[in-house]
Structure formats: structure tokens, C-alpha cells
Design a protein around this motif. Structure first.
Motif, PDB file in Angstrom:
ATOM      1  N   ARG A 283      11.347 -21.690  18.689  1.00 14.41           N
ATOM      2  CA  ARG A 283      11.220 -22.173  17.308  1.00 14.41           C
ATOM      3  C   ARG A 283      12.259 -23.251  17.036  1.00 14.41           C
ATOM      4  N   VAL A 284      11.930 -24.158  16.113  1.00 12.67           N
ATOM      5  CA  VAL A 284      12.914 -25.148  15.683  1.00 12.67           C
ATOM      6  C   VAL A 284      13.826 -24.466  14.669  1.00 12.67           C
ATOM      7  N   VAL A 285      15.119 -24.344  15.008  1.00 13.69           N
ATOM      8  CA  VAL A 285      16.038 -23.667  14.084  1.00 13.69           C
ATOM      9  C   VAL A 285      16.846 -24.675  13.268  1.00 13.69           C
ATOM     10  N   TRP A 286      16.826 -25.910  13.697  1.00 12.36           N
ATOM     11  CA  TRP A 286      17.534 -26.930  12.918  1.00 12.36           C
ATOM     12  C   TRP A 286      17.020 -28.298  13.345  1.00 12.36           C
ATOM     13  N   SER A 287      16.904 -29.210  12.357  1.00 20.71           N
ATOM     14  CA  SER A 287      16.509 -30.578  12.678  1.00 20.71           C
ATOM     15  C   SER A 287      17.141 -31.502  11.658  1.00 20.71           C
ATOM     16  N   GLY A 288      17.749 -32.551  12.138  1.00 18.59           N
ATOM     17  CA  GLY A 288      18.371 -33.482  11.206  1.00 18.59           C
ATOM     18  C   GLY A 288      19.273 -34.447  11.930  1.00 18.59           C
ATOM     19  N   ASP A 289      20.047 -35.233  11.138  1.00 17.40           N
ATOM     20  CA  ASP A 289      20.893 -36.217  11.810  1.00 17.40           C
ATOM     21  C   ASP A 289      22.263 -35.623  12.135  1.00 17.40           C
ATOM     22  N   VAL A 290      23.034 -36.399  12.876  1.00 19.88           N
ATOM     23  CA  VAL A 290      24.275 -35.876  13.433  1.00 19.88           C
ATOM     24  C   VAL A 290      25.289 -35.549  12.333  1.00 19.88           C
TER      25      VAL A 290
END
Lengths: 429, 312
Positions: free
Chosen positions: B200-207
Motif C-alpha cells: 500500500r502507499v503509506v505516504w506520497s508527497g514532496d521532500v
């Protein structure tokens, strides 16, 4: 794109050690065989036309064709094609190949074309090497054909080349079989050995039963197609059926291989998986079951090996060889019309007088008035005959009746007695 | 103004192998010019996702939409070992409509393999195969570059070279996806991250967003009096510490808490002799996000038991 994949695959194949070794064997194998033959007095009598190997280079080429059909071609197809797909699994390179722009179908087509081209190129090399070695070392004297007919030099080259060309068809079918093994099992060993084992199984099945159609449907029988070309009167019906069998085998093997490859997921390499024993066991049981079924099928149905066909063929072959014998002895060959002969054949252990076996006896009645030097009258020549399911036979006469292995001509030369061991083939359709 | 079209967009990807769920509703969008890190511990589903993006594996559900040429490699790059690097690239160029074989010498030079071009790949080290894998991918003039652990087996100089190359490609508009289970290796090159755990994707975003979530970093500290240091830590609420088997003191703290703690040590006449960063803020966030039984939790005890956590 398929042409580009073909070029890439061809480059990979020609860089492999196995391909280079196989090419070397195809180029030098026939030469080595002919050189060994030249230094020995023995002859491979079990092979069709085998007694003639010291008499004509063209006969050696036919004998090499017999050996190639038995073992050589299945091995050649296996080595050329058996590892082509499996090696991509072993090296883990499918993911490298399939992440380029060539589609899976283009990759499959290109690889198949490359291995087929390699197999057929090796058959051509083998043919050329056999012909050149045999003709240069043994000689280009006329060869005795399958009906006892003489095949003279210029015509012999054509017949020999057509015979080898014919075998390109069953080699195509065996190459397709190697592709199927390679794709289905993902094992190079199975891909290489699969066609060899199938070829061996088909040779065993040829010894079982007498069902003509069952035997013809085995693609290994197609390697005998050249008999129909070398025969005095080409048997086109046999060629058509054998060609159709090869085409169907090729289509089924390649179609199945493509369906397997198209539906397969490339989720990892096969490295380290070890032997899948349950799968191997299931495959072995299926193979043994298939072999038993094929063996049963070979005993089921009418046989084309009948006493009438054998008698007709034997009479013709014998008559041709009597004429040849007279020529060899430097006597005028009796005209065909004047040479009266007829044959009666029967089996010692079978009342039906049909079917393959080594218990046939043929007796040829010859009116010797047309034969120069013979005492006028009627002579009976008995032959023990071994007939195979493909209609080919080898007959052996007692030397006391037809003379010893070698005869002496009037000018003192020794020549091979053509009537001592007789080879022939008849149409079983 | 026209909306930007993603270079690659995957929606609702699900994939199971028997009873094992490899991906469970994964979403991934990468814009042209973006370098996205695909992170997760071993078994998180990164490689399965890349295989699906390449079309090597069919998803049970979900779709993948890509607008450009894909190139790259999954797991380790593989080649024909009996052929030279040059011959391998020539063969791969034949399998491509887009590849230009005349670029091969330049590509070998760009990955530092010019002198090895005529050598058989069978004798290459892991790092050299990684470099050749990158050259093979670039041969396609890709618009989307998918690289599975591209820095694996590379020395620090090699890692820097690859990072520079990827930044250069991104500047030219290439969308890059770099998978890794070590955030430290790719944090300098990635603009954005997608973190996977158990499919599963547990986090997505920029640095920056990921850094903002950082709960603390891991340090090894050596002082003039380690026993008193530990006593002081026990009385400090926002610093956690433990001793390793070798007797070193490791601690978990935010930057601000660490500043306060070092000043407190000075006030107690304890000198700091060495302070070493073991786990960066991004790494600690990564551990926290992926810790649900699949990955290691970043606690002082865990760090003391295994100070090489940062290298996992």
C-alpha cells in the motif's frame, strides 16, 4: 521489427559456443565418417543401401541421410533451438528484452525465425559437406537406388540434393518441437533433449504394430520421405502426406509455444528454483501415457505392408539388380522385357501375410534364358527379408545360390555382388 | 493554460500471487521532469509495481497510462554474459525502434565504461552492470525512466555520478522513478517520494513535506562522562537514549531537542567528544511510516541493537 529481432537473435546464436561446435560437427563430421569408412572394409549393412558405401560416394550420402534422420537431425534441432527461449529465463534477460519496443509477438516471431534459419542452414551445411566429402573421397560412380535402379552421376547429385532438401521439412517440425520444449519447460536441458527423446520414442514406435496411418502421423516418419524421391518412380502421395504431417506438427508446436509465452508473466528469474518434482512427475506420467497411447494406435488400423506390395517391389528391384550385375561383370544387360521373374513372399509366423517383421521369406523365380552365361532354365532364389513399417526392406540370399559377396569380372576385377543383399522400399499408401 | 499531462499514471493497482497480496490499490503519478523516489522496505511491492509499469506482469485490477517511451530495469540489470558491453547494447538497439546505435560510444562514456566496452559482460562487477543498465536504458531516449535500486553496488563516486545524471535527465524533461529501500541513497536526487509498505502507499508527497514530518534523528554520541550523560537523558523528556553492546551511547532526538541537550551537557561540565548522525530525519520518518510490522521502528533500543539501521 520482426526482421530486427531476427538479426539480434541471429547474432546471439552465432556467438554461442554450442552453435560454433555444432557448425564444426556439421562441417567436418561427414568428412571424418567418410575417411573412417575409406580405411575400413566393413559396411553398415543395417542402414538402407549400406552395402554400397565403397562403390559410390552418392551411396555414402544416402547412408549419412539415414543416420541424420535417426539421430542427427533431432540433435541438431535440439541444440539449435532448445535453449533459445530457455536461456532468456536462465540469464534473467526476458525483462531486458521485453522492456524494449519490440512486442512479445515480434520477439517470438524473430526468435523462431532465427532458430529455424540456423537449423536449416546447418542441414544445408551437412548436406554440402556430405556430398563433397563422399564424392571426392569415394568417387562419383553411379549409385544403386531404392528400386535397384542405377542413378547416374549428374542425376544422382540432383536426387541427393532433393533428398536433403526434403529433410528440411521434418527438421522444421523438430525445431518447432524444441521451441515448444524450451518455452514450456523454461529449461535448456529439456529444450535440447526433448526433441532427441521424442525422435527416439518415434523410432521405438516404428518397431511397434503395422498401422500405416499411425506411423505416417509420427513426424519422425517424415525423415523417410527421401525414399520416395530416390525410388525409380517418385511416390508423390507419400510426399504430400509427409509434408502435411510436418506442417501440422510445426503449426501445433509453434502455436502452443506462442500461447504459453503470450500468457506468461515475468515475475522473476527461474534461478534457484530447483527441480519442481511434482511438475516433473506429472510430465513424466503424461509422457509415458502418451507413448503407451501412441504404441496402441500403431497397432490399430490397416497396414500398408502386404505380401502383394512386397512381391511387386521385390520382383522389380531384383530384375534391376540382375541387369546391373550383368553390367558389372562386363556382359550385355538383358532387356527388361526378356528378364522374366516373379516373386512369392510369405511370413513364417503370421498367416495374414501382412505387416512389418523380420520373418518374411521371398522366393524369386527367374527364367535365366535371357541372362548371358547362365544355364537356360528356371532358377528359384530364396531371400530372408526384414520388412519395416515404412515399407523398406533388406533381403539376404544364401551365397550358395547367388554367389559370394564379391564377384570377379572377366577382366579379373572384383565387384560387389548386387544380389546378395538387396534393399528396397515400396509405397505403403 | 493546458493542464500538465502526467508522464505515467497508475491507478488502483492490485496484484496478488496466490494468497500473498503484493499490491493493494496503489496509485502513482509522475510528471515530466520529476524525479520520484519509490521507497519501501523489502517486500513492500516496489519491484512488482515496476514490473507492472513495464508490462512484464499484468495487474489483477487497475490501469497504467503512460504517454512516453519507458526504459529502465527491474531488479538487477541483466545482459548476455558471453557478449561484450558494446555488443549487448547493439543487440538491444536492434530491438528498439527508438534506439540509435551510433550513440553507444557516448553512452558508454557517460556511465564510465568506455574502456570496458569490448569486455565480456560476464566478467563485470555488480556496479559495472548497474552502469551498463543505465546506458541500456538511456539508449532508448526515454521519456520515462524507471530504475530499480540503480545505486546498488556502486561506490560513493558512482552514486554521485548517477545522481548527477538523473538530475540532468530530469532537467531535460524526463520523468524518473527510482526505487530504493535506502532513502539516504536517493534523498539527494529525488523531488518527491512515494512510500510503500505491505503493498500500500503509506505516504506520497514532496521532500519538504516528508522532512516536516520528521520525528527525530538517530545519533551516536561520545562524551567525557557517558554514565552521567545517560542520567541526564533520563531526566530529559524529548531525548531517548540507549547503550549499544560495545558501550556506545545512541540517542533519538529532533534537531531542536539535540541543541538543548548539548547545551545542558555543557552546563553539567560534560564535554561532547564526538557526535555522529546515524539516521537522518528523512530516514527516521521513513522508518516510522513503514513500521507496522513490516519495517523496523526507529527507537533508541532498536538503534542500539542495530546501529547499522541507517544502512538498511
Amino acid at each position: 521489427m520482426t526482421a530486427a529481432v531476427f538479426r539480434a537473435e541471429w547474432r546471439k546464436l552465432t556467438a554461442q559456443l554450442s552453435t560454433r561446435l555444432l557448425t564444426l560437427v556439421c562441417a567436418l563430421g561427414p568428412l571424418a565418417y567418410v575417411l573412417v569408412l575409406k580405411t575400413q572394409s566393413g559396411v553398415p549393412t543395417d542402414a538402407l543401401l549400406g552395402v554400397w558405401v565403397h562403390t559410390s560416394g552418392f551411396s555414402v550420402v544416402f547412408v549419412l541421410l539415414v543416420f541424420a534422420g535417426s539421430w542427427g537431425f533431432p540433435v541438431l534441432a535440439g541444440v539449435a533451438a532448445g535453449d533459445s527461449f530457455a536461456s532468456e529465463y536462465r540469464l534473467g534477460t526476458w525483462k531486458t528484452v521485453l522492456t524494449r519496443s519490440a512486442t512479445r509477438g515480434e520477439v517470438f516471431a524473430g526468435k523462431v525465425l532465427a532458430v529455424v534459419a540456423l537449423s536449416e542452414a546447418l542441414v544445408a551445411l551437412l548436406a554440402l559437406s556430405s556430398l563433397v566429402s563422399s564424392v571426392f573421397i569415394i568417387g562419383r560412380q553411379p549409385a544403386v537406388g531404392i528400386s535397384g535402379n542405377l542413378v547416374v552421376s549428374g542425376h544422382a547429385v540432383l536426387v541427393v540434393l532433393l533428398s536433403w532438401l526434403w529433410d528440411a521439412l521434418p527438421v522444421l517440425a523438430f525445431t518447432s518441437l524444441a521451441v515448444l520444449f524450451s518455452v514450456a519447460t523454461r529449461s535448456g536441458i529439456a529444450g535440447v533433449l526433448g526433441p532427441v527423446l521424442v525422435g527416439f520414442a518415434m523410432q521405438l514406435l516404428a518397431l511397434v504394430g503395422g498401422s500405416t496411418w499411425a506411423h505416417l502421423l509420427l513426424v519422425g516418419s517424415a525423415f523417410d520421405g527421401w525414399h520416395a524421391i530416390v525410388s525409380e518412380h517418385p511416390q508423390y502421395d507419400l510426399l504430400v502426406v509427409s509434408a502435411a504431417v510436418c506442417v501440422v506438427w510445426t503449426a501445433v508446436c509453434l502455436g502452443t509455444a506462442w500461447l504459453i509465452l503470450r500468457g506468461r508473466e515475468f515475475a522473476g528469474t527461474v534461478e534457484g528454483r530447483g527441480v519442481d518434482w511434482p511438475r516433473l512427475l506429472r510430465g513424466s506420467v503424461a509422457a509415458i501415457g502418451g507413448l503407451a497411447l501412441a504404441a496402441f494406435a500403431c497397432t490399430w488400423g490397416p497396414t500398408g505392408v502386404t505380401g502383394d506390395r512386397l512381391e511387386a517391389s521385390f520382383t522389380k528391384t531384383f530384375s534391376n539388380l540382375v541387369r546391373y550385375q550383368q553390367q558389372l561383370l562386363g556382359r550385355p544387360a538383358p532387356p527388361q522385357s526378356a528378364l522374366l521373374a516373379y516373386t512369392t513372399c510369405s511370413r513364417a509366423t503370421n498367416d495374414t501375410n501382412e505387416g512389418p517383421g523380420g520373418d518374411w521369406t521371398c522366393s524369386v523365380q527367374v527364367l535365366t534364358s535371357a541372362v548371358t552365361g547362365a544355364t537356360p532354365g528356371q532358377v528359384s532364389v530364396p531371400y530372408d527379408v526384414d520388412v519395416q513399417s515404412n515399407g523398406c526392406y533388406r533381403a539376404q540370399a544364401p551365397p550358395a545360390v547367388v554367389g559370394t559377396k564379391n564377384l570377379t569380372t572377366e577382366d579379373g576385377r572384383d565387384v560387389l555382388n548386387p544380389l546378395l543383399t538387396i534393399y528396397g522400399c515400396f509405397n505403403t499408401l | 493554460m493546458l493542464p500538465r499531462v502526467p508522464a505515467i499514471k497508475a491507478s488502483g493497482l492490485r496484484k496478488s500471487y496466490g494468497t500473498s497480496v503484493a499490491l493493494d490499490g496503489v496509485e502513482l503519478t509522475v510528471e515530466p521532469g520529476e524525479v520520484r523516489g519509490l521507497l519501501g522496505p523489502n517486500g513492500a511491492g516496489k519491484t512488482t509495481l515496476l514490473r507492472i509499469l513495464f508490462g512484464l506482469v499484468r495487474p489483477d485490477e487497475g490501469i497504467v497510462d503512460s504517454t512516453g517511451r519507458l526504459a529502465g530495469f527491474v531488479e538487477d540489470p541483466t545482459f548476455y554474459p558471453n557478449l561484450s558491453a558494446q555488443a549487448n547494447l547493439e543487440i538491444l538497439a536492434m530491438l528498439d525502434r527508438e534506439s540509435t546505435p551510433t550513440r553507444i560510444p557516448d553512452l558508454l562514456r557517460s556511465v564510465g565504461l568506455t574502456s570496458r566496452g569490448r569486455h565480456r559482460v560476464g566478467g563485470f562487477s555488480t556496479g559495472m552492470r548497474q552502469r551498463l543498465g543505465i546506458a541500456a536504458a538511456l539508449l532508448r531516449n526515454p521519456q520515462v525512466l524507471l530504475l530499480d535500486e540503480p545505486t546498488s553496488g556502486l561506490d560513493p563516486a558512482g552514486i554521485r555520478d548517477v545522481a548527477a545524471l538523473l538530475r540532468e535527465l530530469a532537467a531535460d524533461g524526463v520523468a524518473v522513478v527510482v526505487s530504493s529501500h535506502q532513502i539516504g541513497e536517493v534523498e539527494s536526487v529525488c523531488d518527491t517520494f512515494t512510500i510503500l509498505s505491505r503493498g500500500r502507499v503509506v505516504w506520497s508527497g514532496d521532500v519538504e513535506a516528508l522532512r516536516a514530518q520528521a520525528t527525530g534523528s538517530g545519533f551516536r554520541i561520545a562524551t567525557s562522562d557517558d554514565d552521567r550523560t545517560l542520567e541526564l537523558i533520563r531526566s530529559t523528556s524529548n531525548v531517548e537514549a540507549a547503550r549499544t553492546q560495545r558501550g556506545d551511547v545512541v540517542l533519538i532526538a529532533t534537531e531542536a531537542a539535540l541543541d538543548d541537550f548539548v547545551l545542558a551537557l555543557a552546563r553539567k561540565d560534560i564535554a561532547v567528544r564526538r557526535l555522529e548522525l546515524l539516521v537522518s530525519p528523512l530516514e527516521s520518518t521513513f522508518f516510522a511510516l513503514t513500521h507496522d510490522g513490516a519495517g523496523p521502528a526507529l527507537t533508541a533500543d532498536a538503534l542500539a541493537d542495530n546501529p547499522s539501521l541507517a544502512a538498511q
